[in-house]
Each structure stands twice: as structure tokens, then as C-alpha cells.
Design an enzyme around this catalytic site. Sequence first.
Site, PDB file in Angstrom:
ATOM      1  N   CYS A   1      -1.133   1.162  -8.407  1.00 51.21           N
ATOM      2  CA  CYS A   1      -2.493   1.526  -8.824  1.00 51.21           C
ATOM      3  C   CYS A   1      -2.507   2.300 -10.133  1.00 51.21           C
ATOM      4  O   CYS A   1      -3.289   1.997 -11.050  1.00 51.21           O
ATOM      5  CB  CYS A   1      -3.196   2.304  -7.706  1.00 51.21           C
ATOM      6  SG  CYS A   1      -2.436   3.899  -7.267  1.00 51.21           S
TER       7      CYS A   1
ATOM      8  N   HIS B   1      -4.389   7.207  -4.557  1.00 46.21           N
ATOM      9  CA  HIS B   1      -4.847   5.891  -5.012  1.00 46.21           C
ATOM     10  C   HIS B   1      -5.930   6.074  -6.058  1.00 46.21           C
ATOM     11  O   HIS B   1      -6.739   7.011  -5.989  1.00 46.21           O
ATOM     12  CB  HIS B   1      -5.388   5.068  -3.839  1.00 46.21           C
ATOM     13  CG  HIS B   1      -5.722   3.650  -4.223  1.00 46.21           C
ATOM     14  ND1 HIS B   1      -4.768   2.769  -4.689  1.00 46.21           N
ATOM     15  CD2 HIS B   1      -6.900   2.961  -4.229  1.00 46.21           C
ATOM     16  CE1 HIS B   1      -5.340   1.594  -4.945  1.00 46.21           C
ATOM     17  NE2 HIS B   1      -6.637   1.695  -4.690  1.00 46.21           N
TER      18      HIS B   1
ATOM     19  N   GLU C   1      -8.505  -2.979  -8.840  1.00 44.04           N
ATOM     20  CA  GLU C   1      -7.437  -2.116  -8.350  1.00 44.04           C
ATOM     21  C   GLU C   1      -6.173  -2.912  -8.052  1.00 44.04           C
ATOM     22  O   GLU C   1      -6.213  -4.115  -7.787  1.00 44.04           O
ATOM     23  CB  GLU C   1      -7.878  -1.403  -7.067  1.00 44.04           C
ATOM     24  CG  GLU C   1      -8.171  -2.354  -5.915  1.00 44.04           C
ATOM     25  CD  GLU C   1      -8.548  -1.651  -4.616  1.00 44.04           C
ATOM     26  OE1 GLU C   1      -8.163  -0.476  -4.431  1.00 44.04           O
ATOM     27  OE2 GLU C   1      -9.201  -2.298  -3.775  1.00 44.04           O
TER      28      GLU C   1
END
Length: 245
Positions: free
Chosen positions: A60, A119, A131
Site C-alpha cells: 500500500c 494501511h 489501493e
Amino acid sequence: MLAPGASATAEAAVRAACSQLGIWYTWGGGHGPQPGATYGQVDPTDPASNHDPERLGFDCSGLVRYAYAQATGQDILAGNSNSQYHSSHATARFGAAQGTGPLLPGDLMAWGGDNSIHHIAVYLGAGKMVEARQSGTHVMVSDVRLGGDYNGAVRIIGAGPGQNGTFSTWGTDVWTHAQPSTTSARVNKFAGPTRVKVGCQKHAQLVEAEGYRNDAWSYLPDYKAWITNIYIRGSAWLDGVPTCA
């Protein structure tokens, strides 16, 4: 088409992130000497990562690093998702309770604790984000997830208003007023999101709407009218906009 309101830098970051759609998620991917996809590592806590060393891709934060390096020409977000969320390049921060209302394309949405973000994703607008989510998947466009441990979002330098003080409104059937007060005469109504030029801003009547409270109002010279900053995409006090005399 991108939702309106982002700067050229933020739009470039979104385009860069979206250019990697379909690339593998790899744990640790994107953290080589230079921004870009790299082969990953095995995450001891995730059996799905066993093939990550064979997959060229991003995790990420590697994707976010690449997106803003492409947009700015500088490696300004090297590091993990926690360091990106706390970056000195952040110019605005938004709490989880604010949802997506004040967000612009290019803002970084984060999940985890205040000092343990695990994240991060790039907001696209209209409830969507891009993402690198987890091993065994590819870089993808996802629906925004506001539940669970969603922590909030940050705006990175260069991702604020458009050029020449232009911003985007949000919401539907939003009225402007003759004075910075909801009790003053109505001037015109924005049926939906509209690009506007903001001349200056000032503190005036405190307004509560859409779950927000703000006493900042912006003057729109093209309409000769005022609008509460609640309905302008950006921070509560708009970055780069002067205070009205």
C-alpha cells in the site's frame, strides 16, 4: 473522470496510482532505492504472501510513494504507511468522523491507530479509492471503507486548491448569501458540485450542517456572494486563501 477540486499535483498522483491498476500486491513492494514496483517478501503472518518474492508489484505505501514521486518529481513519501500519514508534507488532516465530505482526489486515507497506521490508499472521489490491498490481489479501485479502524485522511502538499484560488463546492442545492450569514438574503443556488473562485475568507456566523461546525465563510467574487466553507472542498480554513479585509 476525476471528481473536481484537486490540484494539478494531486490529479497527477491519482493518474500515476491508477496507471498501476492490475499490478500485483506484494508485501514490501515499491520500497527499493527508487520509487517503483519491486519484488516483494514473505509476510510471516500471511500465508497468501508466499509467492510475493516472485511477484513484481507494490504494497500500500509503495504505491502511494510511487504516485506522489511521479506527481512531484521528488521522493517525498518514502517510508511505510505510518510515516506517510504523519508526513511533514501534509497540509491538512481530516478525522474519521468527517467521512469523505471534505476530501479531494489525491488525499490519502489511512487505517489503524494514531501511531500505528497499517494501511493507506489514494482517494479518487465519489466514494472510491485506489489501493494495493493485500497479498494475492492486484492494485485495484475499491469502495471507500469508513468503518472498522479507519483513522482519517491527510492532504499532501500540492494537493489543495486548484490554480488561481479555484475550489469545488460539494453537496446539492447549496445556497450562497448576500452576507456571511444564513439569515441574510439568498443569492444563488448550486444544484451540485461547482467550480468556484474564492476571493477571500473570514470568520463570521457559526454554521452547523452535514455533521460539521464551522464559522469560516468564503467570498465568491464571480457571484458577489458568500458561502459557508462547510460546502467547499478543502480544509475548514482554506489553504492559500487570504483573510477578507
